[in-house]
Design an enzyme around this catalytic site. Structure first.
Site, PDB file in Angstrom:
ATOM      1  N   SER A  53      -9.106   7.119  10.552  1.00  0.00           N
ATOM      2  CA  SER A  53      -9.092   5.818   9.892  1.00  0.00           C
ATOM      3  C   SER A  53     -10.405   5.108  10.186  1.00  0.00           C
ATOM      4  CB  SER A  53      -7.908   4.989  10.363  1.00  0.00           C
ATOM      5  OG  SER A  53      -7.989   4.820  11.745  1.00  0.00           O
ATOM      6  N   LEU A  54     -10.660   4.048   9.457  1.00  0.00           N
ATOM      7  CA  LEU A  54     -11.958   3.392   9.561  1.00  0.00           C
ATOM      8  C   LEU A  54     -11.930   2.257  10.571  1.00  0.00           C
ATOM      9  CD1 LEU A  54     -12.835   3.119   5.766  1.00  0.00           C
ATOM     10  CD2 LEU A  54     -13.568   4.860   7.400  1.00  0.00           C
ATOM     11  N   LYS A  78     -19.742   3.076   2.843  1.00  0.00           N
ATOM     12  CA  LYS A  78     -20.006   4.423   3.360  1.00  0.00           C
ATOM     13  C   LYS A  78     -21.475   4.748   3.165  1.00  0.00           C
ATOM     14  CE  LYS A  78     -15.555   6.591   2.400  1.00  0.00           C
ATOM     15  NZ  LYS A  78     -14.827   7.197   1.280  1.00  0.00           N
ATOM     16  N   GLY A  82      -2.523  -9.318  12.532  1.00  0.00           N
ATOM     17  CA  GLY A  82      -1.994  -9.386  13.893  1.00  0.00           C
ATOM     18  C   GLY A  82      -2.242  -8.081  14.625  1.00  0.00           C
ATOM     19  N   CYS A 105      25.554 -29.268 -16.049  1.00  0.00           N
ATOM     20  CA  CYS A 105      24.301 -28.527 -15.899  1.00  0.00           C
ATOM     21  C   CYS A 105      24.578 -27.141 -15.313  1.00  0.00           C
ATOM     22  CB  CYS A 105      23.347 -29.303 -14.989  1.00  0.00           C
ATOM     23  SG  CYS A 105      21.760 -28.488 -14.782  1.00  0.00           S
ATOM     24  N   LYS A 151     -11.044  -0.993  -0.831  1.00  0.00           N
ATOM     25  CA  LYS A 151     -10.099  -0.388   0.109  1.00  0.00           C
ATOM     26  C   LYS A 151      -8.696  -0.623  -0.445  1.00  0.00           C
ATOM     27  CE  LYS A 151      -9.109   0.103   4.989  1.00  0.00           C
ATOM     28  NZ  LYS A 151      -7.669   0.220   4.786  1.00  0.00           N
TER      29      LYS A 151
HETATM   30 ZN   LIG Z   1      20.474 -30.033 -15.749  1.00  0.00          ZN
END
Ligand SMILES: [Zn+2]
Length: 676
Positions: free
Chosen positions: A81-82, A287, A34, A427, A117
């Protein structure tokens, strides 16, 4: 429409804002992709309209000013920076620009070194007479933050190098491995601390600590990639080799490529292997290998001309499906979850993705071991888009017929894609899931009862059902050692927990209904119920007879027959009634009526809307009716007070006429609503 100059200024402000989040607070709000889009749009505009370049031109600044608290250090040479490339066209034009700038024949290839990078934090480390004397972050490219003490805690960075002639600066990337990042976040999750979005943020947050003992505890690593010195070397490749002989880690995945096309095939190869690397990368850097050519090419304002970063597309990535595990939720639904080889997708390290249900897995023909495409969109849980592996024989996936947690049978409800464990209160997964739901933000919202603590209290049998939470303080020290004597529970945190529990003894009706964890009843439904039945007793009264309750609930707007069935069943199951009754002894439930202020003009009257309203949307009309105290229901009965009839009304209007219910035209409704 805004003019171009304003547009450029706004873009510049936005970019600077995101720069400061990224560089100063390590807390970006947008994805890298973005950000790149914003940056590209800005660049295109100022190329066309250079007369409108603003004072705070982001192109002339890299990153940000050094944060307060850190001493500033001026780099020996700016740390730029690039530029980014995203596709073949971009990298071909990068190569073309180089040829043109150097006035080289296009048939004479330029040699590049392709390197990974690393998605970390750039750092410059200075040595004087072979001794580490300074280390700085990139900062604004000219000045960085002094992080010398912190950098000295990183074992990949030698304190001495076998080169004592002059001052040299080694540049590289500080990063965290994927495994260390996941572990760090897990530790933070358990401690209730904020999580890092990705390894890069975690590395930055770990390095930029005013207290270097915190940095020392984080397993930061370093890859060296450049050297600033007056040593005469011929190629970038030699530089990297020299750094290795000095004791630095240099990434082994690098290649001298005879031309840019060879660089691209290195990129394609890495894209496939990316998931299996131990660390995050976000692209490949090309580079120019010849250092003399590098010198001639030099720099444009923000970036070197001799290098570019070929970035991976964000939001999607290919990785390996390592396993499919099954989770059991609080309602017993079994959910298959993909365990993935961790991979960076749009700036976030992803190691799990939801697979929804078995139909989904089989439709996509996913099998353990497959190379799969992962996708992330916004904050949504990552998804597996497709498998890239072809199967001659595909064995359909089946969820287990026994619950992986409690070994109860599971069965697939007809007409539903889901499979459920029938274990219910037997459970553990369901019981713990319900407890977590019970104390969650939209329910009882008890601070100090995070997932980890609920699991602990359940495992040590202190809290087995919700009502146990409210007797915890009273029972503390009776059958078990006092909570404050347990590992990880200080006296203060126990005291705060009891205070939070006591504060939760009074609860709004809709929160209480939500907290019960009735299947299908989310926040919205709980609010609908609480609005129609403002008191708990009234709600219980309505539920007394199954058949009538069903009919009544189904008539409520926003509640369908299946949901009505679930609600009625919940309160006609003896085990549920028992624990809810136990719970009520400890609570004061605030009726919805008490929440509202003042008397509403049509309090308790029911109204039905049918047909198309011309001047008001259906939602707006309903909201207005509710503000006036009406109960909005969807079907007409003898209990209905008003029916508002719009264009093309259906059978409801006819029924209202038959039952003698007051019928209002849209205008009459508007008049009635506006009167009050
Ligand atoms: Zn279960």
């Amino acid at each position: 429409m805004i003019d171009i100059q304003t547009k450029i200024q706004q873009l510049a402000d936005t970019i600077r804002y995101h720069d400061s989040l990224y560089y100063e607070s390590d807390a970006p709000e947008i994805s890298d992709a973005g950000y790149d889009v914003l940056r590209q749009e800005y660049r295109d505009l100022i190329k066309q309209y250079p007369q409108f370049i603003p004072d705070n031109d982001p192109e002339r600044h890299v990153g940000s000013v050094a944060a307060a608290g850190f001493k500033k250090i001026t780099h020996l040479k700016p740390m730029l920076s690039l530029d980014n490339a995203f596709d073949t066209d971009d990298i071909l034009s990068f190569d073309e620009r180089i040829h043109r700038f150097l006035n080289l024949d296009f048939s004479a290839p330029v040699e590049y070194v392709s390197e990974l990078k690393i998605d970390g934090l750039s750092c410059a480390v200075r040595y004087r007479k072979g001794k580490l004397v300074l280390a700085a972050t990139r900062g604004n490219g000219v000045e960085g933050e002094d992080v010398t003490d912190n950098v000295k805690t990183i074992s990949d960075i030698p304190h001495h190098i076998p080169f004592s002639d002059e001052e040299v600066e080694i540049r590289g990337e500080i990063y965290l491995s994927k495994a260390d990042f996941l572990q760090l976040n897990e530790d933070r999750r358990l401690a209730g601390e904020a999580l890092f979005a990705n390894p890069r943020n975690a590395a930055a947050g770990s390095l930029r600590q005013l207290d270097s003992s915190i940095t020392a505890k984080r397993p930061l690593r370093f890859f060296a990639y450049d050297l600033v010195s007056s040593i005469s070397l011929k190629t970038h490749k030699e530089t990297l080799t020299l750094l290795e002989t000095w004791g630095f880690s240099v990434n082994p995945d690098r290649k001298v490529c005879p031309d840019i096309r060879a660089g691209e095939s290195f990129y394609n190869d890495i894209a496939l292997r990316r998931a299996h690397l131990d660390y995050d990368i976000d692209g490949v850097v090309y580079k120019v290998n010849d250092l003399e050519l590098q010198r001639r090419l030099g720099y444009v304002s923000r970036s070197p001309r001799f290098a570019t970063a070929h970035k991976f597309k964000a939001e999607q990535a290919v990785t390996r499906l390592n396993d499919i595990v099954v989770q059991v939720g609080r309602t017993g639904i079994l959910t298959p979850v993909a365990e993935l080889e961790p991979i960076n997708v749009g700036g976030v390290l992803v190691s799990r993705a939801t697979l929804h249900n078995e139909d989904e897995i089989n439709r996509k023909r996913l099998q353990i071991g497959d190379q799969v495409m992962i996708q992330r969109a916004g904050d949504v849980i990552p998804q597996v888009v497709e498998s890239l592996t072809q199967h001659e024989h595909f064995t359909p996936y089946q969820l287990p017929s026994q619950c992986p947690v409690c070994q109860s049978e599971t069965h697939r409800v007809e007409g539903e894609a889901a499979r459920r464990c029938v274990g219910g209160f037997q459970c553990d997964a369901q019981v713990v899931g319900r407890l977590k739901h019970f104390v969650s933000k939209q329910a009882f919202d008890i601070e100090g009862l995070g997932d980890k603590n609920i699991e602990f209290l359940y495992a040590t049998q202190r809290v087995l059902v919700p009502s146990d939470i409210f007797t915890l303080q009273h029972r503390n020290g009776d059958a078990f050692p006092p909570l404050e004597k347990e590992d990880g529970w200080g006296a203060l945190s126990v005291k705060n927990l009891f205070a939070a529990i006591n504060g939760a003894r009074t609860i709004d009706l809709h929160r209480f209904i939500y907290a019960l964890g009735i299947p299908q009843v989310g926040e919205v439904t709980a609010k609908i119920l609480a609005r129609h039945y403002p008191t708990w007793d009234g709600f219980m009264e309505m539920l007394k007879t199954q058949e009538e309750a069903l009919k009544e609930l189904e008539s409520l707007d926003g509640i369908g027959p299946v949901m009505a069935q679930d609600i009625v069943m919940f309160f006609h199951t003896s085990t549920q009634i028992e624990w809810v009754q136990n719970l009520l002894q400890h609570l004061t439930i605030v009726s919805s009526r008490q929440i509202q202020t003042g008397n509403l003009p049509y309090d308790g009257k029911t109204i039905v809307f049918t047909g198309t309203l011309l001047n008001q949307g259906r939602q707006e009309a309903k909201a207005l009716a509710e503000r006036l105290g009406f109960k909005v229901v969807s079907s007409v009965s003898s209990k209905t007070d008003y029916v508002v009839v719009g264009e093309d009304p259906g059978s409801k209007a006819t029924k209202a006429k038959e039952l003698g219910v007051t019928i209002l035209s849209e205008d009459e409704w508007a008049a009635l609503a506006n009167k009050k």
